[in-house]
Design a protein around this motif. Structure first.
Motif, PDB file in Angstrom:
ATOM      1  N   ASP A 167      46.233  31.305  23.391  1.00 31.89           N
ATOM      2  CA  ASP A 167      46.139  30.201  23.272  1.00 31.89           C
ATOM      3  C   ASP A 167      46.354  29.257  24.629  1.00 31.89           C
ATOM      4  OD1 ASP A 167      49.461  29.881  23.706  1.00 31.89           O
ATOM      5  OD2 ASP A 167      49.742  30.408  21.496  1.00 31.89           O
ATOM      6  N   SER A 168      46.552  27.946  24.607  1.00 29.59           N
ATOM      7  CA  SER A 168      46.562  27.153  25.360  1.00 29.59           C
ATOM      8  C   SER A 168      47.911  27.324  26.184  1.00 29.59           C
ATOM      9  CB  SER A 168      46.262  25.371  25.356  1.00 29.59           C
ATOM     10  OG  SER A 168      47.562  25.421  24.725  1.00 29.59           O
ATOM     11  N   ASN A 169      49.231  27.491  25.555  1.00 28.00           N
ATOM     12  CA  ASN A 169      50.735  27.410  26.549  1.00 28.00           C
ATOM     13  C   ASN A 169      50.290  28.861  26.827  1.00 28.00           C
ATOM     14  OD1 ASN A 169      51.584  24.849  25.460  1.00 28.00           O
ATOM     15  ND2 ASN A 169      52.188  25.422  23.450  1.00 28.00           N
ATOM     16  N   LYS A 170      49.389  29.869  26.750  1.00 30.72           N
ATOM     17  CA  LYS A 170      49.592  30.993  27.154  1.00 30.72           C
ATOM     18  C   LYS A 170      48.732  30.817  28.593  1.00 30.72           C
ATOM     19  CE  LYS A 170      51.661  33.648  23.262  1.00 30.72           C
ATOM     20  NZ  LYS A 170      51.140  34.824  21.834  1.00 30.72           N
ATOM     21  N   LEU A 173      48.312  28.296  30.366  1.00 30.37           N
ATOM     22  CA  LEU A 173      48.982  28.266  31.313  1.00 30.37           C
ATOM     23  C   LEU A 173      49.994  28.932  31.615  1.00 30.37           C
ATOM     24  CD1 LEU A 173      48.999  24.662  29.781  1.00 30.37           C
ATOM     25  CD2 LEU A 173      48.222  24.908  31.669  1.00 30.37           C
ATOM     26  N   ALA A 174      51.352  29.685  31.135  1.00 27.54           N
ATOM     27  CA  ALA A 174      51.845  30.420  31.705  1.00 27.54           C
ATOM     28  C   ALA A 174      51.416  31.053  32.517  1.00 27.54           C
ATOM     29  CB  ALA A 174      52.063  31.419  30.483  1.00 27.54           C
ATOM     30  N   ALA A 175      50.352  32.385  31.982  1.00 27.21           N
ATOM     31  CA  ALA A 175      49.555  33.247  33.206  1.00 27.21           C
ATOM     32  C   ALA A 175      48.908  32.319  34.482  1.00 27.21           C
ATOM     33  CB  ALA A 175      48.415  33.500  32.383  1.00 27.21           C
ATOM     34  N   ALA A 176      48.724  30.811  34.402  1.00 20.38           N
ATOM     35  CA  ALA A 176      48.210  30.312  35.587  1.00 20.38           C
ATOM     36  C   ALA A 176      49.216  29.747  36.016  1.00 20.38           C
ATOM     37  CB  ALA A 176      47.567  28.443  34.619  1.00 20.38           C
ATOM     38  N   ARG A 177      50.459  29.704  36.290  1.00 21.98           N
ATOM     39  CA  ARG A 177      51.820  29.600  36.852  1.00 21.98           C
ATOM     40  C   ARG A 177      51.620  30.915  37.332  1.00 21.98           C
ATOM     41  NH1 ARG A 177      53.018  26.786  31.798  1.00 21.98           N
ATOM     42  NH2 ARG A 177      52.666  24.055  32.446  1.00 21.98           N
ATOM     43  N   ARG A 178      51.997  31.873  36.536  1.00 21.36           N
ATOM     44  CA  ARG A 178      51.931  33.152  37.433  1.00 21.36           C
ATOM     45  C   ARG A 178      51.735  33.539  38.809  1.00 21.36           C
ATOM     46  NH1 ARG A 178      55.880  36.959  35.258  1.00 21.36           N
ATOM     47  NH2 ARG A 178      56.294  36.945  32.893  1.00 21.36           N
ATOM     48  N   ALA A 179      49.820  33.160  39.151  1.00 19.82           N
ATOM     49  CA  ALA A 179      48.858  33.712  39.680  1.00 19.82           C
ATOM     50  C   ALA A 179      49.786  32.364  40.716  1.00 19.82           C
ATOM     51  CB  ALA A 179      47.894  33.041  38.558  1.00 19.82           C
ATOM     52  N   MET A 202      39.781  26.351  34.848  1.00 20.50           N
ATOM     53  CA  MET A 202      40.094  24.953  34.369  1.00 20.50           C
ATOM     54  C   MET A 202      41.527  24.906  34.072  1.00 20.50           C
ATOM     55  SD  MET A 202      38.123  23.731  31.049  1.00 20.50           S
ATOM     56  CE  MET A 202      35.817  23.995  31.253  1.00 20.50           C
ATOM     57  N   ALA A 203      43.438  25.909  33.809  1.00 23.31           N
ATOM     58  CA  ALA A 203      44.492  25.782  33.434  1.00 23.31           C
ATOM     59  C   ALA A 203      44.899  25.606  35.571  1.00 23.31           C
ATOM     60  CB  ALA A 203      44.984  26.665  33.109  1.00 23.31           C
ATOM     61  N   ILE A 204      43.823  26.297  36.066  1.00 25.92           N
ATOM     62  CA  ILE A 204      45.054  26.198  37.420  1.00 25.92           C
ATOM     63  C   ILE A 204      44.955  24.954  38.226  1.00 25.92           C
ATOM     64  CG2 ILE A 204      44.291  27.211  39.902  1.00 25.92           C
ATOM     65  CD1 ILE A 204      44.212  30.108  38.152  1.00 25.92           C
ATOM     66  N   GLU A 205      43.562  24.527  38.544  1.00 32.01           N
ATOM     67  CA  GLU A 205      42.516  23.560  38.881  1.00 32.01           C
ATOM     68  C   GLU A 205      44.218  22.549  38.322  1.00 32.01           C
ATOM     69  OE1 GLU A 205      40.954  22.643  40.794  1.00 32.01           O
ATOM     70  OE2 GLU A 205      39.393  23.793  41.175  1.00 32.01           O
TER      71      GLU A 205
END
Length: 603
Positions: free
Chosen positions: A15-18, A20-26, A83-86
């Motif tokens: 989902d969107s929260n997960k 975004l969490a993966a994006a933060r790890r990257a 999109m999340a990382i950007e």
């Protein structure tokens, strides 16, 4: 600047929260100064939903169109991740498999990687972007979209780490590492700090669902360190690394595993002559069926029995091929059992520790469970039991080797910094054409495909003798008594082969050093109760490599080469990384040379 590959599975981007969490790890890795490449799977249950949608249209969807459909799941994930990382202030770009030039063969739904073009990814990384790549997919040479089958995103991630010379490949999933066994079955299972490629290959082939064996084959082939860890915590996970990094002194067994849904096929009355076994497995390999355990014991009265296991779902198709093969070979018939499971113990320390078989068989006997088949390798012992007893057998073995205490072992000192300057270099192995037709391609070296079968070598061991116990009682505890007596005599056992019995009695063979044959015979004769056969000297031949199980026809090629020289096989056992056969001592050197030629290996 070091490169890190991160892979996020479907539950990690559900989902969107997960996402975004993966994006933060990257982004965290990017801010540490790493170049970061992210591989993502389809979100959550997307793939299952797409398969169900196809089945609503037709019961038999074309394989090419299934790949076209299933590849869309990862395309959604990569776009959302970019999109999340950007959105978090870091430049990113997403690519499909086709856009990075990940080229596969044309076996739809189970394609293998041939090559990858790194230019576009390398340029984006050099521009400071986080690169996101769709896992599980590629294109063939005619630009048809293909998918890599189960575990395909793991395979994509490790392949990209190999091509780009990454320091490590992090696999983020819903578990926090590799455990000594499935914690859903054995709650006291402990997390393993580090495990070797070979140990993980054996576990993966036994159904350990953390990673698929093809990704481990890639990692071993190209020396990629893998860190399996949780998407939902920062705790250290499990490192999958080379043998030198994984070895733990004083530890014989690393883990235990259960392959629950197995089926056993036995071909009865196989003529005990050169070429008979080859003709059987040649037909099975032509059907592109993956066979697991292969067991042949010493023949009697000019006949032998050959048993092998397959996934239960492949039983019907395999029986058709096996019955045709039995008729062609002049065998008496085929029997099968669809209600069996395989229980195994795995560990690098088994090469140097005696008594592992004894402890395993005693644990099974104490649980009142009967063993149908036994096969061994240097680092694995596998037994076949009734499915109804499988969970009890796994728990008994796990307890016997005190695997719940694995957490007491020290954390590894391995870290990606040790490999950040590692450029991708191919290990000095031989790529073999598996032939595309059950491994009957003639064994020619050809233009390299990244996921081709790799044969590391052929070995000849002339230092062993064989003992066979005939008419072994088919009841719990017999094998435990035999190998306890062998251990008490101070004898190290190598191959153990027990085939399934159709009449309540069976044969049990094992090999020991030549100088210990007399001691071993003296130890088991009081227990045997029946005929004991001793071969004081024998030849053991082994074909060793990467991808031995997932490429059909390896054993077939081995058996065929020996048949061409009229060399008879009297023992067979197999594992994920090797196929072992026993032959007469006077044929050993000729057999070694013919196998080197069959697999295009230098002398």
């Amino acid at each position: 600047m070091p490169l890190l590959v991160q892979k996020f599975g479907g539950t990690s981007v559900a989902d969107s929260n997960k996402i975004l969490a993966a994006a933060r790890r990257a982004i965290q890795a990017h801010q540490r100064g790493d170049r970061v490449l992210v591989v993502v799977s389809a979100r959550g249950h997307t793939t299952d939903e797409l398969i169900a949608l196809a089945k609503e249209i037709t019961d038999r969807p074309p394989a090419r169109e299934m790949d076209m459909l299933l590849s869309t799941g990862e395309q959604v994930s990569v776009a959302l991740m970019a999109m999340a990382i950007e959105s978090l202030g870091v430049p990113a770009i997403s690519f499909t498999g086709a856009q990075i030039g990940l080229v596969t063969d044309s076996y739809y739904t189970k394609a293998r990687i041939k090559n990858i073009s790194s230019d576009r990814m390398a340029q984006a990384l050099a521009d400071g972007k986080v690169v996101i790549v769709a896992g599980f997919q590629g294109v063939d040479e005619n630009y048809n979209i293909t998918t890599l089958g189960r575990g395909g995103s793991d395979t994509t991630a490790v392949a990209l780490a190999a091509v780009l010379g990454a320091g490590a490949c992090e696999i983020y999933t819903d578990v926090d590492g590799v455990y000594t066994t499935d914690p859903r079955i054995v709650p006291e299972a402990g997390k393993i700090a580090r495990i070797s490629y070979d140990e993980m290959l054996e576990l993966a082939s036994l159904g350990a669902g953390v990673m698929h064996s093809r990704s481990i084959e890639f990692a071993k082939k190209y020396g990629v360190p893998i860190h399996v860890r949780s998407s939902f915590s920062d705790a250290p996970g499990t490192w999958i690394v080379g043998e030198d990094d994984a070895r733990r002194l004083g530890v014989a067994v690393t883990g235990a595993a259960l392959a629950k849904d197995e089926a056993r096929i036995t071909i009865l009355g196989v003529p005990d002559r050169p070429g008979a076994v080859h003709s059987i497995f040649h037909r099975i390999a032509k059907a592109n069926l993956v066979v697991d355990m292969i067991v042949q014991n010493v023949g009697t009265d000019g006949e032998t029995e050959v048993s092998f296991t397959v996934a239960k779902g492949d039983l019907a198709e395999t029986l058709v091929a096996a019955e045709a093969a039995a008729r062609a070979a002049g065998a008496r018939g085929v029997t099968h059992d669809a209600e069996v499971s395989k229980v195994s113990v795995i560990g690098l320390g088994m090469r140097t520790h005696t008594g592992v078989a004894t402890a395993m068989f005693r644990a099974i006997a104490d649980a009142g469970i009967n063993i149908q088949m036994i096969t061994t390798s240097e680092i694995k012992i596998s037994i076949l039991v009734e499915r109804s007893s499988a969970v009890a057998a796994l728990r008994a073995v796990h307890r016997a080797f005190q695997l719940d205490q694995v957490h007491a072992f020290p954390q590894p000192d391995f870290s990606p910094e040790r490999s950040t300057t590692r450029a991708m270099t191919l290990v000095p192995l031989v790529e073999v054409d598996s032939g595309g037709n059950g491994g009957q391609g003639g064994g020619t070296v050809r233009e390299q495909g990244m996921e081709d079968l790799v044969v590391a070598g052929v070995e000849l061991d002339e230092t062993q003798g064989r003992i066979t116990l005939f008419d072994v009682p088919d009841r719990p505890g017999y094998s435990a008594r035999v190998f306890a007596a062998i251990a008490e005599a101070g004898v190290f056992v190598d191959m153990i082969v027990q085939n399934v019995s159709e009449d309540g009695r069976t044969n049990l063979s094992f090999t020991v050093p030549r100088e210990a044959v007399a001691r071993a015979e003296a130890a088991v004769r009081p227990i045997a109760g029946g005929q004991v056969s001793v071969e004081p000297a024998m030849a053991k031949l082994s074909v060793i490599g990467v991808g031995m199980r997932t490429h059909t026809g390896v054993a077939t090629r081995m058996f065929g080469a020996l048949a061409d020289l009229a060399i008879n096989i009297n023992l067979i056992n197999t594992s994920e990384i090797r196929v072992n056969v026993g032959t007469d001592i006077d044929t050993g050197k000729a057999a070694l040379e013919c196998l080197r030629q069959a697999f295009d290996l230098k002398g």
